[in-house]
Design an enzyme around this catalytic site. Structure first.
Site, PDB file in Angstrom:
ATOM      1  N   ASP A 138      42.466  13.166  22.159  1.00  0.00           N
ATOM      2  CA  ASP A 138      42.994  12.082  22.995  1.00  0.00           C
ATOM      3  C   ASP A 138      42.111  11.726  24.181  1.00  0.00           C
ATOM      4  O   ASP A 138      42.273  10.663  24.773  1.00  0.00           O
ATOM      5  CB  ASP A 138      44.391  12.459  23.520  1.00  0.00           C
ATOM      6  CG  ASP A 138      45.382  12.695  22.395  1.00  0.00           C
ATOM      7  OD1 ASP A 138      45.153  12.179  21.285  1.00  0.00           O
ATOM      8  OD2 ASP A 138      46.386  13.395  22.630  1.00  0.00           O
ATOM      9  N   ARG A 196      48.621  10.070  39.064  1.00  0.00           N
ATOM     10  CA  ARG A 196      48.359   8.705  39.501  1.00  0.00           C
ATOM     11  C   ARG A 196      49.603   8.168  40.223  1.00  0.00           C
ATOM     12  O   ARG A 196      50.282   7.253  39.750  1.00  0.00           O
ATOM     13  CB  ARG A 196      47.971   7.846  38.302  1.00  0.00           C
ATOM     14  CG  ARG A 196      46.669   8.297  37.651  1.00  0.00           C
ATOM     15  CD  ARG A 196      46.254   7.461  36.472  1.00  0.00           C
ATOM     16  NE  ARG A 196      47.056   7.645  35.288  1.00  0.00           N
ATOM     17  CZ  ARG A 196      46.874   8.630  34.406  1.00  0.00           C
ATOM     18  NH1 ARG A 196      45.914   9.529  34.599  1.00  0.00           N
ATOM     19  NH2 ARG A 196      47.637   8.722  33.341  1.00  0.00           N
ATOM     20  N   GLU A 223      59.417  24.652  60.910  1.00  0.00           N
ATOM     21  CA  GLU A 223      60.071  25.042  62.151  1.00  0.00           C
ATOM     22  C   GLU A 223      59.258  24.619  63.370  1.00  0.00           C
ATOM     23  O   GLU A 223      59.807  24.155  64.377  1.00  0.00           O
ATOM     24  CB  GLU A 223      60.282  26.560  62.185  1.00  0.00           C
ATOM     25  CG  GLU A 223      61.189  27.083  61.088  1.00  0.00           C
ATOM     26  CD  GLU A 223      60.438  27.554  59.860  1.00  0.00           C
ATOM     27  OE1 GLU A 223      60.806  28.591  59.318  1.00  0.00           O
ATOM     28  OE2 GLU A 223      59.462  26.862  59.451  1.00  0.00           O
TER      29      GLU A 223
END
Length: 387
Positions: A208, A215, A61
């Site tokens: 992993d 990214r 606003e």
């Protein structure tokens, strides 16, 4: 919702759509604040535009009124969320609207935050006409985590899964890179970027070694990355700790039981190694049986203004989140591959005695992403409304 002639309603929806588009441009960067857009309209033309850009800076606003200048006097302000009515990081937007001399304010949704609510009533008390509920569903979808946190005291938890046609997340040897194509992996960046937190398990980090960061060039903010563990058993050199942004690892607080002496020693040893490496390691609430109390953690994170959680994890943690009915939304990428019966499952869940025990979800939408299909689902128990 105020009754309006059809033409006025169509005009209000048009200009509110413009305000929503402005809010969406800052989708990735306002957290923990909601995404809000505002347009100021006079004589059927937009004379001021603004969006909240990031926490601690001016609200939508204020930007729109500044853009409109003197033309704001007697104009209509369209705001995607009820103007705030408190002194928080910035002054109340209700005061700014009053000072600018607008004659009418149209809002999409009420602000359910206990401290900020009441702006529309303050405007009405000052003689300004207020119209509520214009494109409310679209506004809610934009800030689903914020509204959910205000309503339930828990963040909105979104679980991302990638699977083959036969529901396998990895081959029998554990290899999983890559089940889905590059387009699906790029799509995941959107869901990460709009989240407050990216949640994973220690097993995923060990297996992993992901960064789990965002990214995207248009995203200026990195979500908080959180790892859940049993004994802090994660290498301090893991990529997740050294990517840009903040990372934290949680493990359950020590047990008093003498039967846990071995695990307690490992817990303390691993905690010391992580903290010595400058890593944020924290003891979290312990569940009655074992492991972390996930429900209590969600409450703790909500109190820290976490709105949306994006979970990317292995079958064990995914199964725990699903079994405890903590998942509000599923993002499932289905690849056109078959990995066979020895492949690893989507989630480790207990055997069901009959179909009535199945966990139900409502399909929100489907989308083709490269060669894969993305399913978006919400909990099917009536607790969540689809956008």
């Amino acid at each position: 919702m105020n009754a309006q002639p059809g033409a006025q309603r169509l005009q209000d929806e048009h200009f509110m759509g413009q305000a929503l588009a402005l809010a969406h441009e800052a989708l990735f960067d306002t957290d923990p604040n909601p995404r809000v857009g505002c347009v100021v309209v006079k004589d059927g033309h937009i004379v001021g535009r603004g969006a909240h850009l990031r926490a601690g800076t001016a609200h939508a606003e204020v930007h729109a009124l500044s853009d409109a200048g003197e033309q704001a006097r007697g104009a209509t302000a369209y705001v995607t969320l009820e103007p705030c009515n408190h002194h928080g990081r910035t002054p109340p937007c209700s005061e700014a609207l009053l000072a600018a001399g607008v004659s009418r304010v149209v809002i999409a949704m009420a602000d359910e935050h206990a401290k900020a609510a009441g702006g529309s009533q303050r405007l009405e008390a000052a003689g300004i006409a207020v119209t509520r509920g214009v494109l409310a569903a679209e506004s809610r979808a934009l800030n689903i985590g914020f509204h959910h946190r205000c309503e339930t005291g828990k963040p909105w938890l979104r679980l991302k899964l990638a699977a083959s046609l036969d529901g396998r997340t990895a081959a029998a040897d554990g290899s999983s890179q890559w089940i889905t194509g590059p387009e699906a992996r790029a799509d995941t960046q959107y869901w990460r970027a709009r989240s407050s937190m990216i949640l994973t398990g220690a097993g995923t980090v060990r297996d992993d070694n992901p960064q789990l960061n965002v990214r995207l060039d248009q995203a200026q903010r990195q979500p908080w990355r959180v790892i859940l563990s049993h004994t802090f058993n994660v290498d301090p050199s893991a990529h997740i700790f050294h990517a840009s942004g903040e990372s934290t690892i949680y493990a359950p607080a020590e047990m008093a039981s003498q039967t846990a002496v071995g695990s307690t020693a490992a817990l303390r040893r691993n905690f010391a190694a992580l903290t010595a490496a400058g890593i944020d390691a924290r003891y979290g609430p312990r569940a009655a049986q074992q492991g972390l109390d996930l429900d209590a953690l969600l409450t703790e994170w909500a109190a820290a203004e976490v709105n949306e959680i994006h979970a990317e994890c292995g079958a064990v943690l995914a199964g725990q989140l699903l079994q405890q009915r903590l998942v509000d939304e599923l993002i499932v990428y289905i690849a056109p591959k078959l990995l066979g019966s020895r492949g690893r499952p989507l989630a480790e869940l207990p055997d069901l005695s009959n179909i009535q025990d199945a966990l139900g979800f409502d399909l929100v939408d489907t989308k083709t992403v490269g060669s894969d299909i993305r399913l978006r689902l919400r909990r099917g128990d009536g607790r969540c409304s689809a956008d």
